[in-house]
Design a protein around this motif. Structure first.
Motif, short mmCIF file in Angstrom:
data_model
loop_
_atom_site.label_atom_id
_atom_site.label_comp_id
_atom_site.label_asym_id
_atom_site.label_seq_id
_atom_site.Cartn_x
_atom_site.Cartn_y
_atom_site.Cartn_z
N PHE A 71 0.74 -1.18 -0.17
CA PHE A 71 -0.06 -0.07 -0.06
C PHE A 71 0.58 1.35 0.08
O PHE A 71 0.71 2.25 -0.97
CB PHE A 71 -0.91 0.12 1.27
N ILE A 72 1.86 1.29 0.84
CA ILE A 72 2.66 2.25 0.92
C ILE A 72 3.42 2.55 -0.35
O ILE A 72 3.69 3.65 -1.09
CB ILE A 72 3.82 2.35 2.25
N GLY A 73 3.89 1.39 -0.86
CA GLY A 73 4.88 1.62 -2.18
C GLY A 73 3.96 1.81 -3.22
O GLY A 73 4.67 2.65 -4.07
N ALA A 74 2.85 1.52 -3.36
CA ALA A 74 2.01 1.79 -4.48
C ALA A 74 1.74 3.21 -4.68
O ALA A 74 1.95 3.83 -5.65
CB ALA A 74 0.64 1.01 -4.50
N LEU A 75 1.57 3.86 -3.30
CA LEU A 75 1.23 5.59 -3.37
C LEU A 75 2.49 6.05 -3.70
O LEU A 75 2.46 7.17 -4.21
CB LEU A 75 0.88 5.70 -1.84
N ALA A 76 3.72 5.63 -3.05
CA ALA A 76 4.88 6.33 -3.22
C ALA A 76 5.23 6.34 -4.73
O ALA A 76 6.08 6.99 -5.30
CB ALA A 76 6.00 5.56 -2.58
N SER A 77 4.94 5.44 -5.58
CA SER A 77 5.08 4.98 -6.84
C SER A 77 4.94 6.09 -7.68
O SER A 77 5.39 6.50 -8.82
CB SER A 77 4.88 3.68 -7.42
N ILE A 92 13.98 0.85 -8.99
CA ILE A 92 13.84 0.94 -7.65
C ILE A 92 13.38 -0.16 -7.04
O ILE A 92 13.77 -0.83 -5.92
CB ILE A 92 13.28 2.46 -7.53
N GLY A 93 12.22 -0.59 -7.49
CA GLY A 93 11.43 -1.44 -6.97
C GLY A 93 12.37 -2.90 -6.75
O GLY A 93 12.00 -3.54 -5.82
N SER A 94 13.05 -3.19 -7.68
CA SER A 94 13.86 -4.24 -7.76
C SER A 94 14.78 -4.39 -6.64
O SER A 94 15.02 -5.35 -6.01
CB SER A 94 14.46 -4.66 -9.18
N VAL A 95 15.60 -3.37 -6.44
CA VAL A 95 16.38 -3.04 -5.47
C VAL A 95 15.75 -3.12 -4.06
O VAL A 95 16.15 -3.83 -3.31
CB VAL A 95 17.22 -1.67 -5.50
N GLY A 121 6.87 -5.88 0.30
CA GLY A 121 5.80 -5.10 0.07
C GLY A 121 5.78 -3.93 -0.75
O GLY A 121 5.20 -3.41 -1.69
N LEU A 122 6.70 -2.99 -0.16
CA LEU A 122 7.14 -1.77 -0.75
C LEU A 122 7.46 -1.96 -2.33
O LEU A 122 7.08 -1.21 -3.16
CB LEU A 122 8.18 -1.02 -0.04
N SER A 123 8.43 -2.92 -2.57
CA SER A 123 8.68 -3.39 -3.84
C SER A 123 7.46 -3.63 -4.98
O SER A 123 7.51 -3.14 -6.01
CB SER A 123 9.68 -4.47 -3.88
N VAL A 124 6.87 -4.87 -4.13
CA VAL A 124 5.74 -5.14 -5.00
C VAL A 124 4.54 -4.05 -5.27
O VAL A 124 4.11 -3.86 -6.47
CB VAL A 124 4.85 -6.17 -3.88
N GLY A 125 4.49 -3.15 -4.33
CA GLY A 125 3.62 -2.00 -4.62
C GLY A 125 4.13 -1.08 -5.88
O GLY A 125 3.24 -0.52 -6.54
N ILE A 126 5.40 -0.77 -5.71
CA ILE A 126 5.65 0.01 -6.74
C ILE A 126 5.76 -0.61 -8.11
O ILE A 126 5.25 -0.13 -8.95
CB ILE A 126 7.24 0.42 -6.43
N CYS A 127 6.29 -1.98 -8.12
CA CYS A 127 6.00 -2.61 -9.45
C CYS A 127 4.73 -2.93 -10.08
O CYS A 127 4.50 -2.97 -11.23
CB CYS A 127 6.86 -3.80 -9.11
N SER A 128 3.83 -3.28 -8.96
CA SER A 128 2.45 -3.67 -9.40
C SER A 128 2.01 -2.63 -9.92
O SER A 128 0.87 -2.41 -10.75
CB SER A 128 1.73 -4.38 -8.60
N ALA A 129 1.96 -1.10 -9.33
CA ALA A 129 1.43 0.01 -10.06
C ALA A 129 2.11 0.35 -11.19
O ALA A 129 1.38 0.88 -12.34
CB ALA A 129 1.54 1.02 -9.02
N GLN A 130 3.27 0.34 -11.47
CA GLN A 130 3.90 0.99 -12.70
C GLN A 130 4.34 0.12 -13.56
O GLN A 130 4.47 0.63 -15.04
CB GLN A 130 5.06 1.76 -12.13
N VAL A 131 4.20 -1.15 -13.48
CA VAL A 131 4.70 -2.00 -14.92
C VAL A 131 3.50 -1.85 -15.73
O VAL A 131 3.69 -1.75 -16.77
CB VAL A 131 4.95 -3.59 -14.55
#
Length: 530
Positions: A71-77, A92-95, A121-131
């Motif tokens: 949730f946090i990662g998706a918003l930050a993305s 960034i998400g992969s790192v 989860g931060l990574s999954v949020g970023i990647c799932s939103a931006q891929v």
């Protein structure tokens, strides 16, 4: 550096970011029932070999820590992608995923495990939103559903691969049984981080930041086969240029715009697409399938192997979406998929209520969540309905929930909007009492078979909601979708335009429609082209 221009090659690399979520789902499913995991994190009265593992509420918290971070990662993305670009945000998400996996692999206690999963989860949020945003902005309209839907296919492959890795590691002694698979899940993220250097940036992001030469070069690479003067490349470039100019003169770009009257409807559609995908009950089948099959009388290796069959079904049935989703559209799969899933949920509830009975105190095999039992032919019917549920989800809500949101929003807010819609996915996966990861283990203990009724009702409501409120976006350019919302066509009157857009890509024009974006001051007249 060499750049990959084939859209399928680009997609194959980018959607590894989606596969990371799949690794988490199946590793938890395969590791949860093992003696090694339950004894290392045991909080129950029994010692080895009958350890009961963490308490049901604690296990819910362990599982929910990943979607909490997502949730946090998706918003930050939304901020990351606007500043650094779609491709850099995924890197960034992969790192971050590698950092979280190291902590999870090295966990000494439940607190460390929760922290590592939160970082994952931060990574999954970023990647799932931006891929999905990244590949949708690169893909031609006739292939957009296919390539964005590949994110779901990557998730299913991640689930399948990591399940068998975790199953094989279950024969290792001690903590190695779960440390090894949680350590190995770093490898795809390492590959993703380096492979992204060979992929182009989104042409629409480049245009919005005034990198027009790079934008033209990317369109030529991906759509023009090296020829910058092909009709479709020129069409795309002019459409992007006109849309960027229009947006700059007519709107400021902030999260506030998502809540303005003209944007609020599509935000509601995007948010509920993600919310409903969580409330289908699919994650129950993925995370806790070993509990469900345990209640149906399966145990040990038989349970794990039977559980893995649903992962194979998930991979296989998703292929139909990749091949046909642009012809089927978005509305049809959402409505039909919800009806089918409701059917199997109600069937399982009826079977368990009619032929099942409470398990002995403490649950089957000393697992509290296996608090109900059913045997014989009805048990086999429960297993069959579970497989049919997965087969109904895989080609419908699974891929469409990723394809649909990026198509709904104009370029100026797409990154932020998809971040919000994806965050709604994760917050509904996390929030207490309704979050699936935290709610399900205690629910199996307290209300047992009625869990299926709850998700059956959700599936029924989402079928009605998607029929009346979700318009068709298949076969339209991203710019055309923007104009469709400006016109305000009722959702149930919208149609798939796959054949028209195929001809458009071949001819270099949108069917009978030429570019109508001569002036950035266009209003309702320009919007009537849909």
């Amino acid at each position: 550096m060499y750049q990959i221009g084939n859209i399928y090659g680009i997609t194959a690399i980018a959607v590894i970011g989606g596969g990371l979520f799949g690794f988490d789902i199946s590793s938890m499913s395969a590791i949860l029932p093992t003696e090694q995991y339950r004894c290392y994190f045991n909080q129950g009265p029994h010692g080895p070999p009958d350890c009961s593992g963490p308490r049901s509420d604690v296990q819910g918290g362990i599982t929910a820590s990943m979607p909490g971070g997502s949730f946090i990662g998706a918003l930050a993305s939304g901020f990351l992608t606007d500043i650094f670009g779609r491709k850099r945000a995924i890197q960034i998400g992969s790192v971050i995923w590698c950092i979280g996996s190291i902590i999870v692999c090295a966990s000494q206690n439940i607190g460390m495990l929760v922290a590592g999963r939160f970082i994952n989860g931060l990574s999954v949020g970023i990647c799932s939103a931006q891929v999905p945003v990244y590949v949708s902005e690169l893909a031609p309209p006739s292939k957009r559903g296919r390539v964005v839907g590949a994110q779901q296919w990557a998730i299913t492959w991640g689930i399948l691969i990591m399940f068998y890795i975790s199953y094989g590691c279950s024969y290792l002694d001690g903590p190695k049984a779960w440390r090894v698979p949680w350590g190995l899940q770093m490898l795809p993220a390492v590959f993703l981080g380096f492979a992204l250097f060979m992929l182009p940036e989104s042409p629409r992001w480049l245009a919005r930041h005034d990198h027009w030469e790079e934008c033209h070069a990317v369109l030529t690479l991906v759509h023009g086969k090296g020829d910058p003067n092909t009709p479709f490349v020129r069409l795309e470039l002019e459409e992007i240029r006109s849309m960027v100019e229009f947006e700059r003169q007519n709107a400021d770009v902030s999260f506030k715009e998502l809540f303005r009257p003209r944007m609020l409807n599509r935000l509601h559609i995007g948010v509920f697409t993600q919310i409903w995908s969580q409330l289908t009950g699919m994650n129950v089948m993925m995370y806790y399938i070993t509990y469900v099959f345990g209640m149906a009388g399966l145990s040990g290796d038989t349970n794990l192997i039977a559980s893995s069959i649903q992962y194979v079904i998930n991979v296989g049935m998703t292929v139909f979406a990749l091949v046909y989703i642009d012809r089927w559209g978005r509305r049809g799969p959402l409505v039909i998929g919800a009806i089918l899933m409701a059917t199997w949920m109600y069937a399982n509830a009826g079977l368990m209520a009619s032929y099942g009975q409470p398990a002995p105190e403490g649950g089957l095999n000393h697992i509290a969540e296996q608090s109900w039992q059913i045997t014989g032919a009805p048990a086999r019917a429960v297993i069959a309905c579970t497989y049919l549920f997965v087969a109904s989800y895989a080609p419908t809500w699974g891929p469409v929930s990723w394809i649909y949101p990026p198509e709904l929003f104009p370029l100026r807010v797409r990154g932020k909007a998809v971040a919000v819609t994806t965050a709604s996915n994760w917050i509904f996966n996390f929030t207490a009492n309704i979050a699936l990861s935290y709610f399900v283990p205690p629910a199996f203990v307290n209300i047992q078979w009625k869990v299926y009724i709850i998700f059956g009702v959700f599936c029924t409501v989402m079928a009605v909601h998607s029929f009346f409120c979700f318009p068709e976006t298949s076969g339209k350019t991203l710019e055309d979708v923007e104009e469709m919302f400006l016109v305000g066509i009722p959702a149930w009157k919208t149609r798939v335009e796959y054949q028209n857009v195929r001809r458009a890509e071949q001819d270099g024009k949108l069917g009978e429609k030429e570019i109508r974006h001569e002036s950035p001051q266009r209003t309702g007249d320009a919007a009537t082209k849909v």
